[in-house]
Structures are given as C-alpha cells and as structure tokens.
Design a protein around this motif. Structure first.
Motif, mmCIF file in Angstrom:
data_model
loop_
_atom_site.group_PDB
_atom_site.id
_atom_site.type_symbol
_atom_site.label_atom_id
_atom_site.label_comp_id
_atom_site.label_asym_id
_atom_site.label_seq_id
_atom_site.Cartn_x
_atom_site.Cartn_y
_atom_site.Cartn_z
ATOM 1 N N GLU A 1 127.128 47.260 115.441
ATOM 2 C CA GLU A 1 127.615 47.415 116.815
ATOM 3 C C GLU A 1 128.526 46.273 117.236
ATOM 4 O O GLU A 1 129.539 46.485 117.914
ATOM 5 C CB GLU A 1 126.431 47.509 117.785
ATOM 6 N N HIS A 2 128.199 45.040 116.822
ATOM 7 C CA HIS A 2 128.881 43.881 117.398
ATOM 8 C C HIS A 2 129.840 43.154 116.451
ATOM 9 O O HIS A 2 130.727 42.434 116.938
ATOM 10 C CB HIS A 2 127.834 42.871 117.905
ATOM 11 N N ALA A 3 129.666 43.291 115.142
ATOM 12 C CA ALA A 3 130.513 42.526 114.223
ATOM 13 C C ALA A 3 131.951 43.022 114.280
ATOM 14 O O ALA A 3 132.202 44.221 114.153
ATOM 15 C CB ALA A 3 129.977 42.634 112.802
ATOM 16 N N PRO A 4 132.924 42.130 114.456
ATOM 17 C CA PRO A 4 134.330 42.555 114.369
ATOM 18 C C PRO A 4 134.632 43.015 112.959
ATOM 19 O O PRO A 4 134.044 42.524 111.994
ATOM 20 C CB PRO A 4 135.104 41.268 114.714
ATOM 21 N N PRO A 5 135.539 43.961 112.787
ATOM 22 C CA PRO A 5 135.853 44.453 111.439
ATOM 23 C C PRO A 5 136.383 43.337 110.536
ATOM 24 O O PRO A 5 137.174 42.496 110.965
ATOM 25 C CB PRO A 5 136.932 45.517 111.693
ATOM 26 N N CYS A 6 135.875 43.328 109.299
ATOM 27 C CA CYS A 6 136.451 42.532 108.207
ATOM 28 C C CYS A 6 136.204 41.030 108.288
ATOM 29 O O CYS A 6 136.797 40.277 107.497
ATOM 30 C CB CYS A 6 137.953 42.785 108.077
ATOM 31 N N ILE A 7 135.346 40.528 109.176
ATOM 32 C CA ILE A 7 135.088 39.080 109.135
ATOM 33 C C ILE A 7 133.874 38.752 108.267
ATOM 34 O O ILE A 7 133.733 37.617 107.824
ATOM 35 C CB ILE A 7 134.910 38.464 110.543
ATOM 36 N N PHE A 8 133.006 39.741 108.002
ATOM 37 C CA PHE A 8 131.841 39.520 107.148
ATOM 38 C C PHE A 8 131.999 40.253 105.822
ATOM 39 O O PHE A 8 132.518 41.381 105.776
ATOM 40 C CB PHE A 8 130.555 40.012 107.820
ATOM 41 N N ARG A 9 131.566 39.600 104.736
ATOM 42 C CA ARG A 9 131.452 40.241 103.431
ATOM 43 C C ARG A 9 130.056 39.953 102.896
ATOM 44 O O ARG A 9 129.591 38.816 102.963
ATOM 45 C CB ARG A 9 132.503 39.681 102.455
ATOM 46 N N PHE A 10 129.423 40.980 102.366
ATOM 47 C CA PHE A 10 128.077 40.820 101.819
ATOM 48 C C PHE A 10 128.097 40.978 100.305
ATOM 49 O O PHE A 10 128.655 41.944 99.785
ATOM 50 C CB PHE A 10 127.123 41.865 102.409
ATOM 51 N N GLU A 11 127.498 40.025 99.619
ATOM 52 C CA GLU A 11 127.298 40.136 98.181
ATOM 53 C C GLU A 11 125.834 40.483 97.941
ATOM 54 O O GLU A 11 124.941 39.764 98.394
ATOM 55 C CB GLU A 11 127.659 38.827 97.476
ATOM 56 N N ILE A 12 125.611 41.590 97.263
ATOM 57 C CA ILE A 12 124.254 42.111 97.071
ATOM 58 C C ILE A 12 123.965 42.217 95.580
ATOM 59 O O ILE A 12 124.640 42.958 94.865
ATOM 60 C CB ILE A 12 124.099 43.489 97.746
ATOM 61 N N GLY A 13 122.990 41.474 95.122
ATOM 62 C CA GLY A 13 122.625 41.513 93.710
ATOM 63 C C GLY A 13 121.647 42.645 93.439
ATOM 64 O O GLY A 13 120.460 42.545 93.753
ATOM 65 N N VAL A 14 122.127 43.728 92.879
ATOM 66 C CA VAL A 14 121.241 44.833 92.489
ATOM 67 C C VAL A 14 120.689 44.564 91.094
ATOM 68 O O VAL A 14 119.498 44.702 90.836
ATOM 69 C CB VAL A 14 121.992 46.182 92.508
ATOM 70 N N GLN A 15 121.567 44.197 90.184
ATOM 71 C CA GLN A 15 121.278 43.814 88.793
ATOM 72 C C GLN A 15 120.808 44.986 87.941
ATOM 73 O O GLN A 15 121.395 45.291 86.919
ATOM 74 C CB GLN A 15 120.267 42.650 88.722
ATOM 75 N N SER A 16 119.729 45.666 88.346
ATOM 76 C CA SER A 16 119.251 46.828 87.587
ATOM 77 C C SER A 16 118.454 47.731 88.511
ATOM 78 O O SER A 16 117.802 47.262 89.448
ATOM 79 C CB SER A 16 118.374 46.378 86.412
ATOM 80 N N THR A 17 118.498 49.042 88.220
ATOM 81 C CA THR A 17 117.637 49.978 88.953
ATOM 82 C C THR A 17 116.485 50.464 88.067
ATOM 83 O O THR A 17 115.762 51.386 88.439
ATOM 84 C CB THR A 17 118.447 51.192 89.450
ATOM 85 N N ASN A 18 116.319 49.834 86.914
ATOM 86 C CA ASN A 18 115.233 50.161 85.997
ATOM 87 C C ASN A 18 113.982 49.400 86.431
ATOM 88 O O ASN A 18 113.930 48.169 86.364
ATOM 89 C CB ASN A 18 115.648 49.766 84.573
ATOM 90 N N ASP A 19 112.971 50.122 86.902
ATOM 91 C CA ASP A 19 111.764 49.477 87.435
ATOM 92 C C ASP A 19 111.049 48.633 86.386
ATOM 93 O O ASP A 19 110.523 47.557 86.698
ATOM 94 C CB ASP A 19 110.800 50.530 87.990
ATOM 95 N N GLU A 20 111.029 49.109 85.142
ATOM 96 C CA GLU A 20 110.363 48.348 84.091
ATOM 97 C C GLU A 20 111.083 47.026 83.838
ATOM 98 O O GLU A 20 110.446 45.970 83.691
ATOM 99 C CB GLU A 20 110.319 49.170 82.798
ATOM 100 N N THR A 21 112.398 47.085 83.806
ATOM 101 C CA THR A 21 113.183 45.863 83.615
ATOM 102 C C THR A 21 112.968 44.896 84.769
ATOM 103 O O THR A 21 112.766 43.684 84.563
ATOM 104 C CB THR A 21 114.681 46.212 83.485
ATOM 105 N N ASN A 22 112.989 45.394 85.982
ATOM 106 C CA ASN A 22 112.774 44.531 87.144
ATOM 107 C C ASN A 22 111.399 43.884 87.111
ATOM 108 O O ASN A 22 111.240 42.716 87.511
ATOM 109 C CB ASN A 22 112.962 45.328 88.435
#
Length: 581
Positions: free
Chosen positions: A274-295
């Motif tokens: 709602e409040h963030a101006p466009p394009c001033i924030f960037r998020f880096e998200i570490g997913v790494q793997s979606t394999n539950d056994e590996t995680n």
C-alpha cells in the motif's frame, strides 16, 4: 604509524563495509589510516605500486572467497618490495583453518579472525608499543615457525562501534557505487552450507543510530544501499520501523534487502504493497531448494507454500523487484530434483532468478561432512562442487549451461515475452527450454565467442528453426516486439529484414498520421509530425493480434500493426502501440 586498509572488490561498483568499520573504530588512536579499494581484475603490480607509494607500516587486507586467490600474489609481492611492512589479513575466508593459512602465506604477519573492530585496534596498539601479541584475543600468527592462535574475542557491543559512514569526503566518492549497510549481525537459522549459521543469535544496532546513518547516506546522494543483514525481516517491529523510515525519506535511493519470505507477516506485506513507492525496494529471497529432504539435511526450515504466497503478493503489487536464489548441488538433490526446484521457482516469475552452485565454505558443517555425501570440490576458492554422490560432473556441466542461458535470456530481460511464450507452447517446462538451448549453445561453440544484442536474437532464432518449433511465425513476431521495445532509442539496425518495402512503409506511416486516434489516445496526444514519426518511430507487421495476446495470452492469427516510438522528450520514452492491420 601509516596504516593502509585494502581489499579487492569483485567489481568497481562494489564497496567495502568492513574496511570502513575498521577505520572508524581505530582512527581515534591511529589517525593515519587510508582506505584503498581495488578490484580482482586489477594487475597485482599496479596494486602493490599504489600501496607502496603510501609508505605504510601496516597493510591489512579484507579477504573473501571472491578475492583471496587474487590477494595472495599482492601480499607476496608487497612483502618482497617492503620486507619490514606488517601484513594483516582478516575476513570470513581466513577466519577458519588459520594454521593452514599461516603456513601457506608466510608473508602474512597476523590473521584477525571473527569480528575485527576491537581485535584490529588492539593489534595495532601492540604493534606500535609492547608487541605482546599473545594478549590480543582473536588473532593467529607464527612464532618460531609454529602457529599461535589466541582465544576468540567475545562479541563486540554494537553500541560501541562508530558509524562507518561519518567521513563526508568518502561519501562523495560513493554516489554511483553500491553502499553496503547492516542493521544487525548474526542469523537465527542454522543452514549447514552458510557461514552465518555459525554465529548463534541476532544482535541489533540502535535504531536511532541506524536512522542517522541512512539519512546521511541518502542526503549524500547514494543511489543504491544494500543491506547485508542475513534475515532482515526476522524482527517484525524493527523491520517495519526501518521500512517506514525509508519510505518517508528515500529521495529515490534504491534499497535492497535479504528477506526470508515464508516468515513475512501479512500486515508487513499489506503495508508495503500500500505505501511503498514503486521501485525503491528490492528483495533478495534465498529459496535454494524446494526438495524437503534436501532442506532437512542442510537444516533449512522453509515453508514453500507460505514463501509462494509472499512472492506472489509482492509481485502483484508491482512495486518491489524480487531476486530469488537457487543452489545446485545441495545434499540429496539430484538432476531431476533440481529440475523440479528450478521449475517450482521459475513459476513465480521473479524479476531475477540466480542459479548458483554449492560452495564448500571453510568452517561450514556441509564442508566438514563432505565425505558423507561424496563431495568432490575445488581445492581453492571459491570451493565450488565438482560432483557428489547424486549429482555427477556431467550433470553439473549441463546445469552450468542452464545458468549461462538463464542470465542472457531471462535475467537480462531482453525478451521476456518471447521466452514465456516459447516455454508455454513448445517446451515441457522452463528448465527444459533453458537446458535444450544451453546444450545447443554449447554445441555451436558460442560460449567461446563474444556477442552483441542482435547476436542473441539471431542465435535463438537459429535454435528455434533447427528445433522446428510450432508457430514459428508467432515466435519471430514476439522476438521483433521484444527487440524493438527493449531499446531506449530508435535502433540503428535490426537482426531481420523488414517485411515492408519503401512504398508500403511510406503508405502505412501516412495512414498513421492521417488517423492517429486509431493507434490510441496516448499516441494521438503526441501530435507528432511526419518528420518526428520517421525519426523516432519504427513499424512492423506481425502475423497475429499482438494486443489480444498481451491482454489475454491468446494467439489469434490476425495481422496487426506494431508501432514503437522512442520519444526523446520523455523519461522512459519507449512506448508500444498496436492495432489490427
């Protein structure tokens, strides 16, 4: 005592937060401290010459996996030309296996391990005075040819560390570079491949100090501030206060954060969308793997369903770019499992998907347990895996090809519309497109040949023709669309021959000017003359209804006119107009 703090950054645009911390903490007692930043591409002799001319008594290098191998020749050469200089190294890369580093680098006098501010200051004090080095906690050195490693130093009180960004002269040189900042140290998670997991708990800098620092950086005109907090949003109220402060004071500075998406609270998401101006924030998200056994093996707690909810909501807001990370080569994840991980994450359509390979970092649990999973990896930094018990070297090579094409054709955003169409209509999955194209790229020897923008389109076209894809005319039309809209200025050349001759081209241009409203109100409002349209516009006939496809994703074989304008008087002046032909 003349002191030089030095490091080799990966790129010129990067800056060193560590050096500025060390200087800020020590300069009250040692005012003659100079910071010298180089890059890993600089010639070692040039680096040594520049440092040598400062007549240093002490030179300290900040070392990481990306610069240690390039720093070593500099250290050796510097010791050759100035044998009496005291050389100190520190940083994550040399904070583990200290005795090994001391033996490998005899030119190094001291290694600082762990947090460096107090230790570096104490060490300088002993160098300048009594030289009772055994009294300095957190260092390693050789004595009579034998390694001496003093006990670790307790964690520093963050309230006692001065701001690394008080030097206004220094800030003037950082405007067009990436400035790194931290609100906290430590990580609450225990991922076995990550050095941050070794330090238990999270400590925070005082909020008022953080706000003062950030405001100083913003007022100095810094364009990009990257927060290095390992999990910025772990403390909801702290993160919210920083977000709100930046929204109120941003002045168009860009802020990048590493967040853990599956713990992002709904109220935080609602506030940002709602409040963030466009394009001033960037998020880096570490997913790494979606394999539950590996995680589970790497002790990584992750709820992919909640992560997906967060990523989708952020994307739908259209305000925050997201950079999602994957790691190939984690324990228990074979080629087919990684294919699934890639497809799971690509389906979220992040602005950037970074495919990296597991690095067996010194000090990490995964390195200590390497034999358990059959890991073979590079002997020297960056310690990247070559293979393990479920992922062969052949698999690694093929995934490397995926990484290469992914960077060129997705992360660079040169032809997003084309790639998404090809994946949906001609390939079993996103991974299969990038893998097949990557294999084709390698078979043509293009990896060893440079390329310009036009070459990327020509090479994709050649791949698609050889593969004999369905609806080739549609794919080519979308490639033309992506090419034309991807330029800020009217391109001087194209990679295809225009389908219109001069007479047809002139006729269409004339009709556009006679009935500008048919191209839409926005084009009509430009009021362009014939000369302006010829100078700043390009047209092409496509074999399908472009407007319909962009709005609904449906291909209708109805010819359409594509007009792309490059308005020199407007910021981001490239605009696309289309109608049936």
């Amino acid at each position: 005592m003349n002191i030089v703090l030095a490091t080799l950054n990966a790129k010129y645009i990067h800056t060193s937060l560590a050096l500025r911390y060390l200087k800020a903490y020590a300069e009250k007692d040692f005012p003659q401290i100079a910071i010298k930043e180089f890059t890993i591409n600089d010639v070692a002799l040039n680096i040594v010459s520049e440092i040598y001319q400062l007549h240093p008594d002490v030179v300290a290098f900040s070392c990481y996996i990306w610069n240690i191998e390039e720093t070593i020749p500099v250290i050796k050469m510097l010791k050759q030309v100035k044998p009496d200089v005291k050389i100190i190294i520190g940083g994550p890369e040399v904070s583990y296996d200290i005795d090994e580093w001391l033996q490998r680098l005899p030119g190094v006098d001291f290694i600082v391990y762990g947090e460096g501010e107090e230790t570096f200051h104490h060490l300088l004090t002993e160098i300048a005075a009594d030289q009772k080095y055994h009294m300095v906690f957190g260092i390693g050195y050789l004595k009579d040819g034998q390694p001496v490693i003093t006990p670790p130093r307790p964690k520093v009180n963050l309230t006692e560390i001065p701001s690394p960004y008080r030097d206004l002269e220094d800030l003037k040189g950082l405007k067009n570079r990436i400035v790194y900042y931290e609100c906290s140290r430590g990580c609450p998670f225990t991922c076995s491949y990550c050095l941050s997991s070794i330090e238990f708990g999270v400590r925070y800098f005082p909020m008022e100090r953080v706000k003062e620092d950030l405001l100083r950086l913003i007022k100095a005109g810094i364009k990009t501030i990257k927060f290095v907090d390992r999990t910025f949003n772990i403390n909801r109220s702290y993160a919210m206060e920083v977000f709100q402060f930046l929204i109120d004071n941003h002045r168009d500075t860009i802020f990048q954060f590493e967040i853990t998406a599956d713990i992002m609270r709904p109220e935080v998401l609602d506030y940002l969308t709602e409040h963030a101006p466009p394009c001033i924030f960037r998020f880096e998200i570490g997913v790494q793997s979606t394999n539950d056994e590996t995680n589970a093996i790497v002790k990584r707690r992750q709820n992919f369903q909640k992560l997906t909810r967060t990523v989708v909501k952020i994307k739908e807001s259209g305000k925050i770019d997201q950079h999602l990370d994957l790691i190939a080569g984690l324990p228990g994840e074979d080629y087919q499992s990684f294919r699934k991980t890639f497809n799971d994450v690509f389906a979220l359509k992040p602005e950037e998907l970074q495919l990296g390979f597991l690095k067996m970092l010194r000090g990490t649990e995964v390195r200590k347990n390497a034999d358990q999973y059959g890991y073979v990896y590079m002997e020297h930094a960056p310690y990247e895996i070559l293979y393990n018990d479920v992922l062969s070297f052949d698999d690694v090579i093929r995934i490397k090809r995926v990484e290469d094409v992914l960077e060129k054709y997705w992360n660079a955003h040169r032809m997003d519309t084309t790639v998404q169409y090809l994946i949906a209509e001609n390939f079993d999955s996103p991974f299969d497109f990038f893998q097949e194209f990557g294999d084709y790229w390698e078979s043509k020897g293009w990896r060893r040949i440079g390329h310009q923008l036009e070459d990327l389109f020509v090479r994709l076209l050649q791949f698609l023709k050889d593969r004999n894809i369905r609806n080739m005319d549609v794919a080519v039309g979308l490639m033309k669309f992506d090419y034309l809209r991807g330029h800020k200025y009217k391109p001087r050349k194209t990679w295809w021959e225009f389908s219109l001759d001069k007479q047809e081209f002139a006729s269409i241009m004339k009709k556009i000017l006679e009935q500008p409203a048919r191209m839409g109100d926005k084009f009509h409002g430009k009021g362009w003359t014939e000369r302006e349209l010829h100078k700043h516009g390009m047209i092409e006939i496509l074999p399908f209804n472009l407007k319909e496809y962009l709005e609904t994703g449906t291909i209708k074989k109805q010819k359409s006119l594509l007009l792309v304008t490059y308005d020199p008087h407007e910021k981001g002046g490239t605009e696309v107009f289309s109608r049936l032909f």
